[in-house]
Design a protein around this motif. Structure first.
Motif, PDB file in Angstrom:
ATOM      1  N   THR A  72       0.838  -1.199   0.000  1.00 45.73           N
ATOM      2  CA  THR A  72       0.000   0.000   0.000  1.00 45.73           C
ATOM      3  C   THR A  72       0.872   1.247   0.000  1.00 45.73           C
ATOM      4  O   THR A  72       2.037   1.212   0.407  1.00 45.73           O
ATOM      5  CB  THR A  72      -0.916   0.035   1.230  1.00 45.73           C
ATOM      6  N   PHE A  73       0.282   2.329  -0.460  1.00 44.71           N
ATOM      7  CA  PHE A  73       0.931   3.637  -0.431  1.00 44.71           C
ATOM      8  C   PHE A  73      -0.128   4.661  -0.060  1.00 44.71           C
ATOM      9  O   PHE A  73      -1.089   4.873  -0.799  1.00 44.71           O
ATOM     10  CB  PHE A  73       1.553   3.978  -1.791  1.00 44.71           C
ATOM     11  N   LEU A  74       0.044   5.250   1.131  1.00 47.98           N
ATOM     12  CA  LEU A  74      -0.937   6.199   1.657  1.00 47.98           C
ATOM     13  C   LEU A  74      -2.335   5.587   1.689  1.00 47.98           C
ATOM     14  O   LEU A  74      -3.340   6.242   1.389  1.00 47.98           O
ATOM     15  CB  LEU A  74      -0.948   7.496   0.821  1.00 47.98           C
ATOM     16  N   GLY A  75      -2.378   4.303   2.062  1.00 49.99           N
ATOM     17  CA  GLY A  75      -3.653   3.623   2.174  1.00 49.99           C
ATOM     18  C   GLY A  75      -4.202   3.078   0.874  1.00 49.99           C
ATOM     19  O   GLY A  75      -5.230   2.390   0.867  1.00 49.99           O
ATOM     20  N   LEU A  76      -3.537   3.361  -0.243  1.00 48.92           N
ATOM     21  CA  LEU A  76      -3.982   2.902  -1.559  1.00 48.92           C
ATOM     22  C   LEU A  76      -3.112   1.729  -2.007  1.00 48.92           C
ATOM     23  O   LEU A  76      -2.050   1.465  -1.446  1.00 48.92           O
ATOM     24  CB  LEU A  76      -3.899   4.049  -2.570  1.00 48.92           C
ATOM     25  N   ARG A  77      -3.583   1.037  -3.048  1.00 48.81           N
ATOM     26  CA  ARG A  77      -2.831  -0.084  -3.613  1.00 48.81           C
ATOM     27  C   ARG A  77      -2.593   0.156  -5.103  1.00 48.81           C
ATOM     28  O   ARG A  77      -3.189  -0.497  -5.961  1.00 48.81           O
ATOM     29  CB  ARG A  77      -3.582  -1.405  -3.384  1.00 48.81           C
ATOM     30  N   PRO A  78      -1.696   1.108  -5.425  1.00 44.07           N
ATOM     31  CA  PRO A  78      -1.496   1.468  -6.835  1.00 44.07           C
ATOM     32  C   PRO A  78      -0.908   0.331  -7.667  1.00 44.07           C
ATOM     33  O   PRO A  78      -1.234   0.198  -8.844  1.00 44.07           O
ATOM     34  CB  PRO A  78      -0.538   2.665  -6.766  1.00 44.07           C
ATOM     35  N   GLY A 104       3.290  -3.744 -11.591  1.00 50.02           N
ATOM     36  CA  GLY A 104       2.070  -4.213 -10.942  1.00 50.02           C
ATOM     37  C   GLY A 104       2.286  -5.395 -10.017  1.00 50.02           C
ATOM     38  O   GLY A 104       3.340  -6.032 -10.007  1.00 50.02           O
ATOM     39  N   GLU A 105       1.248  -5.671  -9.205  1.00 48.75           N
ATOM     40  CA  GLU A 105       1.262  -6.803  -8.284  1.00 48.75           C
ATOM     41  C   GLU A 105      -0.002  -7.632  -8.467  1.00 48.75           C
ATOM     42  O   GLU A 105      -1.112  -7.085  -8.515  1.00 48.75           O
ATOM     43  CB  GLU A 105       1.310  -6.327  -6.822  1.00 48.75           C
TER      44      GLU A 105
END
Length: 783
Positions: A72-78, A104-105
């Motif tokens: 995650t990054f700042l609560g997001l999953r880019p 990507g993941e």
């Protein structure tokens, strides 16, 4: 008009888009019945242990859970969003492939989580930490196609060690184990810990290896834990040999024969030229130290193995000498592969032969190097080097290196009247793998000490100004105590500079020309003055930067003593008109010291902080009133204070812009203080970024009328230059390309009270940007 967008721009757009829209739910991409796994939490349910213990145990348990959820990054999953929106690529390359499988993941689903397995892992880990009655359960919390697993662990009480026994018997190996028990890692009162038990077995194994038990293994030791004999959550430990320990592992072995194959090649073995082991009667014995050297072509002198091999006939085997010998053979620099074998030769008397199978490197090599370079002084150019190396010139692993080179630097901007530089030269170095001296030097280091002899010459031409001949020679020693500590002593280091031509244009700058408005500048005369510098130099380096520690340091100290004894013997005193000469050249006399200290702090695997402070002083006396120009300090440039071009700063508050632009890049000083700090971060594979601040300056030891404000004084802090900037580093493993953009924040040659330049910034003024934004392009890190 057609606009073409390249792949790099596509990548930037894609990452930006993903960062913005990844707040949109990823769950819409899930199939029916699938749930996105968002992670797990461990809750410790036990009131009998402290909050500190609970916190530590919770962190350790959560680290053992698998799999890990999507990042995650700042609560997001880019990265997950990028995987979801990218089309399935037809080939294993291209933008879609990069976006889906490189950036990507793949989604981590609840179905990928083996909760029963994780529960067992938590119980097992707790038991290994001494919580023998641990129990665990789990619950799954799901909402909106997202699922989290909560593990509840009741570890019970942690068992403490009440007694440690080392079981005794009549064997020799047990006697040695008893001798090792005083330094046991197992302490009464400490918690039971399986990792400590493993470390204890390894410690005993290492200790036995030092006592001749070559075939012993840590798996031959068992540590029995009994929690039934004591109450109040205590455990007794019994350290003993396993009953099935092989007899060979319990025997002490000593060295019988030492056999060296210095020209070993696996192809020769396959062709039957020789085999290992060999019959001792067929070996050509080197008589001095019972070493058998199999070298029919006499490529190597046997004496080099006397100094490298620490095993002699009759010695009890120990791992320290084993590893030390291998390291010293490698550090000779002449062998590409070093292999060691021990073969039992007398099983009744517990003896084995030590075989050293050495594959030489290519003895001679010839390498041509070409490179292009630029520097912050607006010069660009190139260099060609032809290097020849012989790694066994006198059959004693002596390395002879010789090189010839040519280089040029061309003015690419800045001062229009600046001049190009041409350099041509040759260097030779003979490195002998021992200390050549009238005294005996013993080194037990894994690194072979070396005697180094160098000789060099360089012809330098600065077009339209001057040409110089530069001769240098040195004799000295280099040795390492260990991987962290290194010494370099040059017993004699000689430099002689002789001018060939000095143009009228350059001489005019030295003498001055009132009619043309050129003030005299005697400082420039020191560049082309005859110089004879000789004396010892010493440097000491300490570093632990290769260790995995969070905080590491690097230190290098240097001491340069030139002409001191000669000046004392001859009674030289330049201030009183008693300047002495050798070969009609005044010799330099001075003391110079420089210290370079660096500190590194690792925040994580991808971020770290680096800092450096350099302090140096040079003091001319006796036969010298001034320091030789080539031995003075300089600042500015890509590896120094990056907001100022090389050699354009200092000394002190002196304004170098008052000089003719042709000679703007020649500021030097006798005192140096420099401080640097840099935050470094990896943002994607080979791409690293940095933010940095540099400060410092140079000063003169004595007043110089041609450079007012240059003398060191108590006001030196107000004369520090400060610069800051950002950088990008492309780490391609074989090299690091560095680009640093810097701007000055404080300029010491501005008027007092007006040296901070932030209020001068005019972002719309292109001329200001040109003069104050400095781009440094370099290879490697600055420190």
């Amino acid at each position: 008009m057609k606009i073409r967008i390249n792949n790099h721009f596509q990548i930037i757009i894609a990452i930006s888009t993903v960062a913005i829209v990844s707040s949109c739910s990823n769950v819409k991409f899930l199939k029916e019945g699938q749930m996105l796994y968002t992670g797990a939490e461990v809750k410790i349910e036990n009131d009998s242990i402290s909050k500190k213990e609970k916190k530590a145990l919770k962190v350790e348990l959560e680290e053992n859970l698998t799999p890990k959820p999507n990042s995650t990054f700042l609560g997001l999953r880019p990265k997950l969003y990028a995987y979801n929106i990218a089309k399935e690529p037809k080939k294993d390359k291209g933008f879609n492939y990069w976006l889906k499988y490189k950036f990507g993941e793949k989604p981590v689903l609840l179905g990928d989580v083996d909760r029963e397995f994780n529960k067992d892992i938590l119980v097992n880990y707790s038991e290994n930490q001494g919580y023998f009655n641990a129990q665990a359960t789990y619950d799954t919390i799901s909402k909106n196609k997202k699922a989290q697993v909560i593990y509840r662990v009741n570890p019970g009480n942690q068992y403490l060690i009440s007694q440690v026994k080392f079981q005794e018997d009549s064997t020799l190996v047990n006697k040695e184990i008893q001798n090792l028990k005083d330094k046991s890692l197992l302490k009464v009162g400490n918690p039971f810990n399986l990792d400590v038990i493993k470390a204890e077995r390894e410690r005993i194994d290492n200790g036995l290896k030092e006592k001749g038990f070559y075939y012993f293994h840590q798996d031959n030791i068992i540590v029995q834990a009994d929690s039934t004999v004591s109450k109040n959550h205590k455990v007794e430990l019994n350290v003993k040999l396993k009953d099935e320990t092989p007899d060979l592992a319990t025997q002490q072995f000593s060295i019988d024969k030492v056999v060296v194959f210095p020209n070993y090649n696996i192809r020769d073995v396959k062709q039957g030229k020789y085999s290992v082991p060999m019959n001792a009667d067929s070996l050509a014995k080197y008589a001095h130290d019972d070493i058998y050297v199999i070298d029919p072509d006499h490529k190597f002198k046997p004496k080099i193995f006397d100094r490298a091999l620490y095993f002699k006939k009759g010695d009890l085997y120990n791992r320290a000498d084993h590893n030390l010998t291998l390291s010293r053979l490698i550090s000779l620099g002449v062998f590409k592969f070093v292999k060691n074998e021990f073969v039992v030769s007398d099983s009744l008397n517990h003896k084995f032969d030590a075989y050293y199978l050495l594959t030489p490197r290519q003895i001679q090599s010839l390498r041509l190097e070409t490179l292009a370079r630029t520097n912050s002084a607006n010069y660009g150019g190139g260099e060609v080097n032809l290097n020849w190396t012989h790694r066994n010139i006198f059959r004693g692993a002596e390395q002879l290196k010789a090189s010839i080179y040519g280089a040029f630097d061309v003015q690419m901007g800045g001062a229009k009247d600046a001049n190009n530089i041409i350099r041509v030269g040759a260097n030779t170095q003979l490195s002998i793998p021992r200390i050549v001296a009238p005294f005996r030097f013993n080194s037990s280091s894994e690194y072979v000490p070396r005697t180094n002899i160098t000789l060099g010459y360089e012809y330098q031409s600065r077009t339209q100004l001057y040409t110089l001949h530069n001769f240098n020679a040195s004799f000295g020693y280099a040795w390492k105590e260990n991987i962290r500590k290194e010494h370099d002593l040059k017993v004699i280091d000689i430099t002689m500079v002789a001018p060939q031509t000095v143009t009228a244009k350059y001489q005019e700058q030295i003498d001055g020309n009132i009619e043309k408005g050129i003030p005299p500048n005697p400082t420039l005369g020191r560049v082309v003055a005859k110089q004879l510098i000789f004396g010892p130099t010493y440097s000491y380096t300490y570093t632990n930067t290769t260790s995995p520690k969070t905080n590491t340091i690097y230190y290098k100290g240097m001491l340069d003593l030139a002409g001191n004894i000669t000046g004392l013997v001859t009674g030289a005193n330049a201030k009183n008109g008693k300047e002495k000469e050798i070969f009609n050249v005044p010799f330099s006399q001075y003391l110079k010291m420089e210290n370079d200290f660096r500190f590194y702090h690792k925040f994580s695997e991808k971020t770290n902080f680096a800092s450096r402070i350099i302090a140096g002083v040079a003091y001319p006396y006796g036969n010298s009133e001034l320091m030789p120009y080539s031995k003075q300090f300089f600042v500015g440039g890509s590896n120094s204070i990056r907001a100022f071009r090389a050699r354009t700063l200092g000394p002190g508050s002196y304004d170098p812009r008052t000089q003719n632009a042709s000679f703007y890049f020649d500021q030097s000083g006798d005192i140096k203080l420099e401080m640097n700090a840099e935050y470094r971060a990896n943002i994607y594979k080979f791409l690293n970024v940095a933010a940095f601040v540099d400060a410092g300056n140079i000063w003169l030891m004595n007043e110089d009328s041609t450079r007012p404000g240059g003398k060191f004084s108590k006001d030196f802090l107000n004369e520090l230059a400060v610069g800051a900037g950002i950088g990008m580093r492309l780490d391609f493993s074989i090299l690091i390309l560095r680009l640093d953009l810097a701007m000055p924040l404080r300029v010491p040659y501005y008027e007092k009270g007006d040296r901070w330049v932030l209020d001068r910034i005019k972002f719309g003024d292109s001329s200001w940007r040109k003069d104050n934004l400095i781009l440094n392009i370099a290879i490697g890190y600055p420190f």
